[in-house]
Scaffold this active site. Structure first.
Site, PDB file in Angstrom:
ATOM      1  N   HIS A  69      42.349  29.808  41.099  1.00 51.17           N
ATOM      2  CA  HIS A  69      42.418  28.364  41.358  1.00 51.17           C
ATOM      3  C   HIS A  69      41.274  27.952  42.288  1.00 51.17           C
ATOM      4  CE1 HIS A  69      46.399  27.393  39.508  1.00 51.17           C
ATOM      5  NE2 HIS A  69      46.482  28.709  39.560  1.00 51.17           N
ATOM      6  N   TYR A 340      48.193  36.458  47.381  1.00 54.16           N
ATOM      7  CA  TYR A 340      47.538  35.329  48.045  1.00 54.16           C
ATOM      8  C   TYR A 340      46.988  35.771  49.400  1.00 54.16           C
ATOM      9  CZ  TYR A 340      49.664  32.144  44.612  1.00 54.16           C
ATOM     10  OH  TYR A 340      50.021  31.501  43.454  1.00 54.16           O
TER      11      TYR A 340
END
Ligand code: HEM
Length: 351
Positions: A69, A340
């Site tokens: 992303h 993440y």
């Protein structure tokens, strides 16, 4: 520690450090638990670090930027919960009815910072809710109702399959074909993306939580839920003709132009689970007939380009949760947090 935005950010950063320190343990002990019967070799190699290495292998390393992303824009606003509807299910401060500050980031899946805004792939929305008691809650969603991986190994296999041929720089469709043939869990999202063109504006996109979560009320009663954010501007898709003529970058301009006419709003609709509904598989949808409640409204009032957005240095780890909402044992949801953390640690250490 006072609850200034700086301290909230510091707390978030500390939390990431803790998550990263457990990530290695998770990777080692989690591999067996996450083993997919369909692909035991792949599953054994499915660690969070491997997921980030694979993304870097496919898209390259873009200094200081997210490994997935990567292309995105920021936005700011508030969330106002609807206590009458939500309180029977969740005691979260999100739904108190008081306005809660929100830092948001819209994005396009994949690690290419220059991906075209019309690319037929998933769009994302990360939300950081800054609660009045100094706590934080994250909600990180996609614009597809389902995910393409039931197990982390499928995520890694997919990003390995879309790696361009190192010799020519061109995609290798035979690898994608082989991935699709061996990973039936990806079929549902692939079909959805084939049938739905991307939105002309983030303001016209719905976003789905995808995973099942647990709502916990004041009596400690737990309810399984899934949520989606539905845009008040209505859902729209680019036509094939619009896709053919669209410029590479239009999503930031579309959002800032829309915001000149007033705030953009999404309603948070929560489906109430029933016995037999999938709790741990984000590739399987719940029946459409599930009771749905409207638990609040997100209102975005401003947008910011990636360079200056407040969301830049946030890790929208979906396991950052305040009291009243809990994760399930969904292996994808649990794998996201250490992944993440690796991406965040690498991009933060690059300045
Ligand atoms: C195996 C599963 C997954 C892996 C390994 C993964 C990995 C990642 C990574 C590494 C990032 C960048 C993190 C950062 O540097 O801050 C990211 C961002 C993101 N992911 Fe995932 N992801 C997974 C599944 C999902 C799912 C199921 C959703 C939605 C339900 C999702 C939504 C997003 C969004 C919206 C962002 C961008 C957040 C932002 O703007 O910072 N991901 N993902």
């Amino acid at each position: 520690m006072a609850d200034t935005p700086e301290n909230l950010h510091r707390r978030n950063t500390l939390l990431q450090a803790v998550r990263l320190s457990v990530a290695g343990t998770f990777a080692a002990s989690g591999a067996a638990a996450l083993a997919s019967p369909a692909a035991p070799d792949e599953a054994a190699a499915a660690t969070a670090e491997k997921a980030i290495d694979t993304l870097e292998g496919t898209y390259g390393t873009h200094k200081g930027q997210r490994r997935n992303h990567t292309k995105g824009i920021g936005a700011m606003g508030t969330f106002v919960g609807n206590p009458a509807a939500a309180a029977p299910y969740s005691r979260s401060l999100l739904f108190s009815g008081a306005p809660i500050d929100v830092v948001a980031r819209f994005s396009i899946a994949g690690g290419n910072p220059k991906v075209e805004d019309k690319e037929k792939s998933t769009r994302g929305l990360g939300l950081e809710f800054r609660l009045p008691d100094g706590g934080m809650h994250h909600i990180t969603m996609l614009n597809t109702p389902m995910f393409f991986a039931r197990m982390p190994a499928t995520f890694i296999a997919k990003f390995a399959a879309v790696k361009p041929d190192p010799a020519t720089g061109k995609p290798m469709p035979e690898k994608v074909k082989a991935f699709n043939a061996t990973h039936p869990d990806a079929a549902s999202q692939t079909m959805f993306l084939t049938e739905h063109n991307p939105p002309p504006s983030y303001a016209n996109s719905a976003f789905y939580g995808i995973h099942t979560f647990k709502f916990v009320n004041k009596a400690n009663h737990v309810t399984l839920v899934r949520w989606r954010f539905v845009p008040r501007d209505g859902e729209k898709s680019l036509s094939d003709a619009e896709m053919a003529s669209a410029p590479d970058d239009f999503l930031y301009a579309a959002l800032t132009e829309r915001l000149k006419h007033g705030p953009v709003k999404w309603d948070m609709l929560v489906a109430i689970g029933e016995p037999g509904d999938s709790e741990t598989d984000p590739t399987v949808l719940w029946p459409k007939e599930r009771k749905e409640i409207n638990v609040g409204t997100l209102t975005l009032t401003s947008a910011a380009p990636p360079e200056t957005a407040a969301s830049n240095r946030i890790n929208f780890d979906p396991l950052v949760m305040a009291d009243g909402i809990l994760p399930t044992e969904d292996p994808i949801l649990l794998f996201r947090s250490p992944s993440y953390a690796y991406s965040y640690a690498r991009r933060q250490s690059e300045g």
